[in-house]
Design a protein around this motif. Structure first.
Motif, PDB file in Angstrom:
ATOM      1  N   ILE A   1       0.837  -1.205   0.000  1.00  0.00           N
ATOM      2  CA  ILE A   1       0.000   0.000   0.000  1.00  0.00           C
ATOM      3  C   ILE A   1       0.871   1.254   0.000  1.00  0.00           C
ATOM      4  N   ALA A   2       2.079   1.174   0.550  1.00  0.00           N
ATOM      5  CA  ALA A   2       2.976   2.335   0.507  1.00  0.00           C
ATOM      6  C   ALA A   2       3.362   2.652  -0.930  1.00  0.00           C
ATOM      7  N   MET A   3       3.720   1.625  -1.689  1.00  0.00           N
ATOM      8  CA  MET A   3       4.110   1.870  -3.084  1.00  0.00           C
ATOM      9  C   MET A   3       2.922   2.285  -3.937  1.00  0.00           C
ATOM     10  N   THR A   4       1.742   1.754  -3.625  1.00  0.00           N
ATOM     11  CA  THR A   4       0.541   2.186  -4.351  1.00  0.00           C
ATOM     12  C   THR A   4       0.281   3.676  -4.128  1.00  0.00           C
ATOM     13  N   SER A   5       0.451   4.122  -2.898  1.00  0.00           N
ATOM     14  CA  SER A   5       0.247   5.546  -2.590  1.00  0.00           C
ATOM     15  C   SER A   5       1.325   6.419  -3.229  1.00  0.00           C
ATOM     16  N   LEU A   6       2.573   5.959  -3.181  1.00  0.00           N
ATOM     17  CA  LEU A   6       3.658   6.731  -3.800  1.00  0.00           C
ATOM     18  C   LEU A   6       3.475   6.828  -5.310  1.00  0.00           C
ATOM     19  N   GLN A   7       2.934   5.781  -5.902  1.00  0.00           N
ATOM     20  CA  GLN A   7       2.697   5.790  -7.349  1.00  0.00           C
ATOM     21  C   GLN A   7       1.718   6.892  -7.726  1.00  0.00           C
ATOM     22  N   ARG A   8       0.735   7.137  -6.850  1.00  0.00           N
ATOM     23  CA  ARG A   8      -0.277   8.148  -7.154  1.00  0.00           C
ATOM     24  C   ARG A   8       0.270   9.568  -7.055  1.00  0.00           C
ATOM     25  N   ILE A   9       1.285   9.776  -6.223  1.00  0.00           N
ATOM     26  CA  ILE A   9       1.757  11.152  -5.988  1.00  0.00           C
ATOM     27  C   ILE A   9       3.108  11.430  -6.625  1.00  0.00           C
ATOM     28  N   VAL A  10       3.688  10.441  -7.327  1.00  0.00           N
ATOM     29  CA  VAL A  10       5.033  10.658  -7.873  1.00  0.00           C
ATOM     30  C   VAL A  10       5.029  11.788  -8.899  1.00  0.00           C
ATOM     31  N   GLY A  11       3.898  12.021  -9.538  1.00  0.00           N
ATOM     32  CA  GLY A  11       3.836  13.096 -10.521  1.00  0.00           C
ATOM     33  C   GLY A  11       3.828  14.480  -9.897  1.00  0.00           C
ATOM     34  N   THR A  12       3.221  14.619  -8.705  1.00  0.00           N
ATOM     35  CA  THR A  12       3.104  15.929  -8.067  1.00  0.00           C
ATOM     36  C   THR A  12       4.201  16.191  -7.041  1.00  0.00           C
ATOM     37  N   ASP A  13       4.682  15.133  -6.378  1.00  0.00           N
ATOM     38  CA  ASP A  13       5.728  15.290  -5.357  1.00  0.00           C
ATOM     39  C   ASP A  13       6.947  14.447  -5.745  1.00  0.00           C
ATOM     40  N   HIS A  14       7.446  14.692  -6.947  1.00  0.00           N
ATOM     41  CA  HIS A  14       8.504  13.839  -7.491  1.00  0.00           C
ATOM     42  C   HIS A  14       9.770  13.882  -6.634  1.00  0.00           C
ATOM     43  N   ASN A  15      10.187  15.072  -6.228  1.00  0.00           N
ATOM     44  CA  ASN A  15      11.442  15.188  -5.466  1.00  0.00           C
ATOM     45  C   ASN A  15      11.344  14.516  -4.104  1.00  0.00           C
ATOM     46  N   ALA A  16      10.182  14.633  -3.458  1.00  0.00           N
ATOM     47  CA  ALA A  16      10.018  13.989  -2.153  1.00  0.00           C
ATOM     48  C   ALA A  16      10.080  12.469  -2.278  1.00  0.00           C
TER      49      ALA A  16
ATOM     50  N   VAL B   1      13.939   0.688  -5.016  1.00  0.00           N
ATOM     51  CA  VAL B   1      14.684  -0.227  -5.881  1.00  0.00           C
ATOM     52  C   VAL B   1      14.949  -1.547  -5.161  1.00  0.00           C
ATOM     53  N   ASP B   2      15.202  -1.488  -3.867  1.00  0.00           N
ATOM     54  CA  ASP B   2      15.412  -2.721  -3.101  1.00  0.00           C
ATOM     55  C   ASP B   2      14.173  -3.609  -3.118  1.00  0.00           C
ATOM     56  N   CYS B   3      12.995  -3.003  -3.225  1.00  0.00           N
ATOM     57  CA  CYS B   3      11.754  -3.787  -3.262  1.00  0.00           C
ATOM     58  C   CYS B   3      11.631  -4.605  -4.552  1.00  0.00           C
ATOM     59  N   LEU B   4      12.462  -4.285  -5.572  1.00  0.00           N
ATOM     60  CA  LEU B   4      12.464  -5.106  -6.789  1.00  0.00           C
ATOM     61  C   LEU B   4      12.928  -6.530  -6.500  1.00  0.00           C
ATOM     62  N   LYS B   5      13.654  -6.703  -5.389  1.00  0.00           N
ATOM     63  CA  LYS B   5      14.158  -8.035  -5.027  1.00  0.00           C
ATOM     64  C   LYS B   5      13.192  -8.782  -4.117  1.00  0.00           C
ATOM     65  N   ASP B   6      12.041  -8.198  -3.835  1.00  0.00           N
ATOM     66  CA  ASP B   6      11.072  -8.849  -2.949  1.00  0.00           C
ATOM     67  C   ASP B   6      10.558 -10.141  -3.574  1.00  0.00           C
ATOM     68  N   GLN B   7      10.224 -11.101  -2.726  1.00  0.00           N
ATOM     69  CA  GLN B   7       9.738 -12.385  -3.217  1.00  0.00           C
ATOM     70  C   GLN B   7       8.284 -12.323  -3.673  1.00  0.00           C
ATOM     71  N   ASP B   8       7.529 -11.360  -3.167  1.00  0.00           N
ATOM     72  CA  ASP B   8       6.111 -11.256  -3.506  1.00  0.00           C
ATOM     73  C   ASP B   8       5.937 -10.628  -4.889  1.00  0.00           C
ATOM     74  N   ALA B   9       5.159 -11.288  -5.748  1.00  0.00           N
ATOM     75  CA  ALA B   9       4.995 -10.817  -7.133  1.00  0.00           C
ATOM     76  C   ALA B   9       4.286  -9.467  -7.195  1.00  0.00           C
ATOM     77  N   SER B  10       3.290  -9.241  -6.329  1.00  0.00           N
ATOM     78  CA  SER B  10       2.556  -7.975  -6.348  1.00  0.00           C
ATOM     79  C   SER B  10       3.453  -6.815  -5.927  1.00  0.00           C
ATOM     80  N   VAL B  11       4.279  -7.042  -4.915  1.00  0.00           N
ATOM     81  CA  VAL B  11       5.205  -6.000  -4.465  1.00  0.00           C
ATOM     82  C   VAL B  11       6.219  -5.697  -5.571  1.00  0.00           C
ATOM     83  N   LYS B  12       6.690  -6.750  -6.246  1.00  0.00           N
ATOM     84  CA  LYS B  12       7.642  -6.549  -7.353  1.00  0.00           C
ATOM     85  C   LYS B  12       7.035  -5.687  -8.455  1.00  0.00           C
ATOM     86  N   ARG B  13       5.802  -5.993  -8.806  1.00  0.00           N
ATOM     87  CA  ARG B  13       5.160  -5.236  -9.885  1.00  0.00           C
ATOM     88  C   ARG B  13       5.012  -3.766  -9.516  1.00  0.00           C
ATOM     89  N   ARG B  14       4.568  -3.489  -8.285  1.00  0.00           N
ATOM     90  CA  ARG B  14       4.436  -2.101  -7.845  1.00  0.00           C
ATOM     91  C   ARG B  14       5.795  -1.415  -7.794  1.00  0.00           C
TER      92      ARG B  14
END
Length: 737
Positions: free
Chosen positions: A270-285, A294-307
């Motif tokens: 849910i953290a990455m889902t929320s960040l995805q929504r605001i990356v356009g408006t709060d890009h620097n933050a 980037v470390d979450c790309l190594k997560d074992q969960d497929a849904s977390v990897k996709r996000r």
């Protein structure tokens, strides 16, 4: 119940509800909630019983009636009983008020117009101390505000009251009745935060009133427990949705960054889902947490990897393109098959947008093709070919690199296709071996032909890949000297190939070797630089021009070669003007501009500055085609001594509309023809509108001008096609054109 028929028990439920005994009422109401719904006729029979029980002296009987109405009350029942619910909302019993508030929520969802009835009572419930009543009141107000903008404006005045209630929950001491894992009534906190989010959206005053509270909740809530994280998450959503201060938004993004470090995968998701929504408006933050994402790309969960992949691609910028691309390419080499296509597309887009150099761009795309060549989109091959063609200083480097990649792996079809294309175009640079940017490697003609023959014979090669390899082999016949006979034998073998496309190419190439050998060098010369798409053009073709483009005799990798016709025969695309004195040609490439000379009148006006030209006489119009309700008229206007503008106007006098209406034209070979985009391709019935096509003719040799027009359209589901020849043009003398 559970899918089994229960009609036999419905009337028994009605009888037990009407009983004066509480034990029977309880069973009757329970059965009604489970066995009845608003579609059952029996549900109407209990309306009067519910109304009577809502006025009962026993609070538990009232509670049973409220729960039943909230569970299965139909729109008619809600209208009949709404005044009773409004009365109970003002009762002195907190137990009844909280039940009545939740029942009012159901009524508002069923009959939105009744929301105005409950608004005053809902406002008064906010002064209650009982948490159950407050919870019901907040849910009811939320429902009312979501369904009526006027009610929303009215309840914005309650923001200070809600802020005070929330502050009391945050700073209150330990209360055994409401404490959950050290958080005071988190359920009520979450509901209040959701309501504040609705009230503060797009409203400066309401947002300012709650900024301090949100900062207090964000800093004082314990994030070590799931309950605290739930409250923090609602706080973050509220901060990001209202017109909050920039510092508060940064605090919210930092909370989401902490969520990314949580061991619970659901919280990371849910953290990455929320960040995805605001990356356009709060890009620097969001960029501050790039390493964690980037470390979450190594997560074992497929849904977390996709996000994590989606968010990583969104964070790529010109300043971090090299480091981010290194991580994304590393992920691509080990990512699940279902994510490869998405990762490859995202890398291509980022590389095209932020590439620091052309060489880096080419290397990145080749790396993707080597790793996931089977998962890239179809347009990747032509896009990469265009990129390589435009990077003229990198031709030698690219062909050497692709040749080595071809030797290592021929299973990646996209990579093999690009490699074959480059070897065919720049094979002379490969054989010369003078590339300073790669390790020196001596490549012989036999080595190159062996590699291409391996592609042709491999069972892994698709028909399209074999076509690339065969065309590349043919192109090498003009770039090498000692193995032309071997190329001729390779091409002749595929003249009897079972694949029709490959067989056609081979037969055409054999014709080049035999009948048209004197033209082979010109036909197979290097491709020109491919221009990038511009508005109104797609890969060099005009978006609105119906005629195909005939290039000079150069073979494209993906197009079969058409043999050159003798000079005294027709070589126009449509084959419409056979037997004419001059061979005909269709329009030249739309990207080529016509050198239209300025008229003498225009030059004179430029010199004299203020004189108004005499308005020209209107161009005469003649009807050149009239058949099956389609009328085609022609008018001409001379632009200069050799340039003529022809206007073709089509109309439809039938009772049926015509679609896909196109006009195609062919003229003598010495005349240059350029067709502008038509005004449309739809001809409405009864002449309601017309289609206009502008044609520019350049006749520098002053030959007798002729033009053949092909008319194509679809009417009532059937396709029609006809031709007409124009031998004379109105208002022009034979000498002039």
């Amino acid at each position: 119940m559970l899918g089994y028929p229960a009609h036999f028990g419905q009337m028994e439920c009605v009888r037990m509800i009407a009983s004066p005994r509480y034990s029977e009422k309880r069973v009757g109401y329970l059965g009604a909630m489970m066995l009845l719904d608003e579609k059952q006729d029996a549900s109407l029979l209990i309306t009067n019983s519910i109304k009577n029980d809502l006025s009962h002296s026993n609070q538990y009987v009232q509670s049973l009636a409220l729960c039943t109405l909230a569970c299965m009350g139909s729109a008619e029942m809600c209208r009949d009983l709404a005044p009773e619910i409004d009365r109970l909302l003002r009762a002195s019993n907190s137990y009844i008020k909280k039940k009545a508030a939740l029942c009012a929520v159901h009524i508002v969802r069923k009959v939105q117009d009744l929301g105005e009835l409950f608004a005053p009572a809902a406002r008064s419930l906010l002064s209650e101390k009982n948490h159950g009543v407050l919870h019901g009141a907040v849910v009811l107000i939320t429902e009312l505000c979501e369904r009526n903008p006027e009610t929303l404006e009215r309840f914005r005045k309650t923001v200070p009251d809600l802020v005070q209630i929330m502050k009391g929950l945050v700073i209150s001491g330990y209360s055994p009745e409401h404490d959950v894992a050290g958080i005071s009534d988190p359920f009520l906190q979450v509901r209040i935060l959701r309501l504040l989010r609705i009230l503060g959206r797009n409203n400066e005053a309401a947002s300012d009133a709650m900024n301090d509270l949100l900062a207090q909740v964000a800093t004082n809530t314990d994030s070590t427990k799931t309950v605290g994280n739930a409250v923090l998450y609602e706080t973050v959503l509220t901060v990001l949705d209202i017109k909050s201060e920039s510092g508060l938004r940064v605090l919210a993004v930092n909370i989401l960054g902490r969520f990314l470090l949580n061991n619970d995968r659901n919280i990371r998701y849910i953290a990455m889902t929320s960040l995805q929504r605001i990356v356009g408006t709060d890009h620097n933050a969001v960029q501050r947490h790039r390493g964690t994402i980037v470390d979450c790309l190594k997560d074992q969960d497929a849904s977390v990897k996709r996000r994590a992949l989606e968010l990583s691609l969104a964070l790529v910028s010109a300043s971090n393109i090299r480091s981010m691309m290194k991580e994304l390419l590393l992920f691509l080499s080990s990512c699940p098959p279902e994510l490869r296509a998405q990762a490859a597309s995202g890398i291509f887009y980022a590389a095209e947008r932020y590439a620091p150099s052309q060489r880096w761009h080419i290397d990145t795309i080749l790396h993707v093709l080597t790793t996931a060549g089977g998962d890239v989109r179809d347009e990747t091959v032509p896009n990469l070919i265009q990129l390589i063609t435009n990077a003229s200083e990198l031709h030698c480097y690219t062909v050497h690199k692709l040749y080595r990649a071809l030797l290592n792996d021929i299973s990646q079809q996209s990579l093999v296709q690009v490699a074959c294309w480059c070897i065919g175009e720049y094979g002379d640079l490969l054989l010369r071996g003078e590339c300073h940017e790669t390790e020196p490697a001596q490549v012989t003609e036999d080595d190159v032909l062996d590699a291409l023959e391996t592609v042709l014979q491999s069972h892994m090669s698709s028909p399209a890949t074999r076509g690339f390899a065969l065309t590349s082999t043919m192109k090498l016949s003009t770039r090498i000297t000692d193995n032309v006979d071997r190329i001729r034998s390779i091409v002749s073998i595929y003249g009897s190939c079972i694949d029709v496309e490959l067989q056609q190419r081979a037969v055409e190439y054999n014709a080049l070797f035999k009948k048209y050998d004197h033209m082979r060098a010109a036909v197979l010369e290097r491709m020109p630089v491919i221009e990038k798409n511009s508005p109104g053009h797609t890969n060099g073709e005009s978006a609105g021009e119906p005629m195909k483009e005939i290039q000079p005799p150069k073979v494209k990798q993906r197009e079969p070669l058409l043999p050159q016709q003798p000079a005294n025969q027709v070589c126009d695309l449509l084959g419409l003007l056979g037997g004419s004195e001059e061979p005909l040609q269709p329009s030249p490439a739309p990207g080529l501009s016509l050198n239209t000379a300025s008229t003498a009148g225009g030059d004179l006006l430029d010199l004299l500055g203020g004189l108004e030209p005499t308005p020209p006489a209107p161009a005469p119009t003649v009807t050149v085609y009239e058949k099956d309700g389609v009328t085609l008229t022609l008018s001409c206007e001379k632009q200069s001594d050799s340039v003529l503008t022809v206007t073709l106007t089509a109309s439809n006098s039938t009772d049926s509309d015509m679609s896909s209406f196109t006009l195609q034209a062919a003229v003598p070979k010495s005349v240059q023809l350029h067709m502008k985009a038509p005004s449309g391709d739809f001809l409405p019935a009864r002449g309601a509108a017309k289609v206009t096509q502008l044609v520019v003719l350049n006749n520098p040799n002053k030959v007798n001008l002729k033009m053949r027009i092909r008319v194509s359209y679809t009417s009532q589901g059937s396709a029609f096609q006809d031709t007409v020849q124009i031998d004379s043009f109105p208002g022009l003398s034979a000498a002039g054109h």
